[in-house]
Design a protein around this motif. Structure first.
Motif, PDB file in Angstrom:
ATOM      1  N   LEU A   1       2.239 -10.828  16.948  1.00 16.05           N
ATOM      2  CA  LEU A   1       0.377 -10.905  16.545  1.00 16.05           C
ATOM      3  C   LEU A   1       1.407 -12.162  14.962  1.00 16.05           C
ATOM      4  O   LEU A   1       0.050 -12.544  14.927  1.00 16.05           O
ATOM      5  CB  LEU A   1       0.620 -10.068  16.090  1.00 16.05           C
ATOM      6  N   GLU A   2       2.263 -12.627  14.621  1.00 17.56           N
ATOM      7  CA  GLU A   2       2.424 -13.144  13.140  1.00 17.56           C
ATOM      8  C   GLU A   2       1.611 -13.919  13.216  1.00 17.56           C
ATOM      9  O   GLU A   2       1.395 -14.984  14.695  1.00 17.56           O
ATOM     10  CB  GLU A   2       4.329 -13.472  13.318  1.00 17.56           C
ATOM     11  N   GLY A   3       1.186 -14.576  12.599  1.00 19.38           N
ATOM     12  CA  GLY A   3       0.576 -16.062  12.727  1.00 19.38           C
ATOM     13  C   GLY A   3      -0.940 -15.770  12.750  1.00 19.38           C
ATOM     14  O   GLY A   3      -1.401 -16.692  12.997  1.00 19.38           O
ATOM     15  N   LYS A   4      -1.610 -14.751  14.068  1.00 18.91           N
ATOM     16  CA  LYS A   4      -2.509 -14.557  14.309  1.00 18.91           C
ATOM     17  C   LYS A   4      -3.166 -13.898  13.565  1.00 18.91           C
ATOM     18  O   LYS A   4      -4.428 -13.354  13.115  1.00 18.91           O
ATOM     19  CB  LYS A   4      -2.810 -13.993  15.899  1.00 18.91           C
ATOM     20  N   ILE A   5      -2.376 -11.990  13.816  1.00 16.50           N
ATOM     21  CA  ILE A   5      -3.434 -11.023  13.293  1.00 16.50           C
ATOM     22  C   ILE A   5      -2.071 -10.605  12.479  1.00 16.50           C
ATOM     23  O   ILE A   5      -0.953  -9.944  12.555  1.00 16.50           O
ATOM     24  CB  ILE A   5      -3.668 -10.087  13.932  1.00 16.50           C
ATOM     25  N   ARG A   6      -2.634 -10.327  10.925  1.00 16.17           N
ATOM     26  CA  ARG A   6      -1.388  -8.820  10.080  1.00 16.17           C
ATOM     27  C   ARG A   6      -1.426  -7.568  10.376  1.00 16.17           C
ATOM     28  O   ARG A   6      -2.863  -7.008  10.237  1.00 16.17           O
ATOM     29  CB  ARG A   6      -1.696  -9.233   8.360  1.00 16.17           C
ATOM     30  N   VAL A   7      -1.009  -7.066  10.784  1.00 16.06           N
ATOM     31  CA  VAL A   7      -0.527  -5.401  10.579  1.00 16.06           C
ATOM     32  C   VAL A   7       0.661  -4.974  10.348  1.00 16.06           C
ATOM     33  O   VAL A   7       1.382  -5.289   9.909  1.00 16.06           O
ATOM     34  CB  VAL A   7      -0.768  -5.019  12.842  1.00 16.06           C
TER      35      VAL A   7
END
Length: 159
Positions: free
Chosen positions: A134-140
């Motif tokens: 998800l890195e670079g797309k959605i921060r969780v």
């Protein structure tokens, strides 16, 4: 960490076409994972500050689909991730969970604890891989990634 009220999920749905109905225990695990995820999470599509968000998870042609919408239902982004990096850890997770559920019937508490520690380790590994995907797309955060990994496993569950 203080939670940004807009950088969070307020609803999570597993695509009914992607999952198979299962035992009451598995259904309960899914419901608890969704409840826990909604109660406490950090979720922010990068480049968007318009949350809170709704998430629909599905499997399409052996790919993991994150369909993100605003709370009102307006589309934000759809991310389609290859499942290849997660495939082995999901398989390992299912095997160790199977061992755990067998062990609780007959094993000693220390044996059960050892298997459970292994299960948590594999779960953490899957969560880290999901965060990387998800890195670079959605921060969780890690807790959100752990709960999302549980739901990814729920989508893979074949009973």
């Amino acid at each position: 960490m203080a939670q940004n009220n807009s950088a969070r999920l307020v609803a999570v749905e597993l695509d009914e076409g992607s999952i198979l109905r299962s035992t009451p225990d598995v259904e309960h695990e899914r419901a608890v994972a969704i409840y826990d995820l909604i109660e406490e999470n950090e979720f922010e599509p990068l480049g968007d500050a318009g949350g809170p968000y709704r998430l629909k998870l599905s499997l399409v042609e052996k790919r993991l689909v994150f369909l993100v919408e605003r709370e009102e239902g307006d589309p934000v982004v759809t991310h389609i991730l290859s499942l290849t990096p997660l495939r082995k850890v999901v398989k390992d997770y299912f095997l160790i969970c199977e061992s755990y559920f067998e062990a609780i019937k007959t094993a000693t508490p220390s044996q059960i604890e050892a298997i459970d520690m292994g299960r948590r380790g594999v779960h953490n590994e899957g969560s880290r891989i999901l965060m990387e995907r998800l890195e670079g797309k959605i921060r969780v955060d890690m807790q959100t990634a752990r709960r999302l990994f549980t739901l990814v496993c729920a989508l893979h569950w074949k009973g």
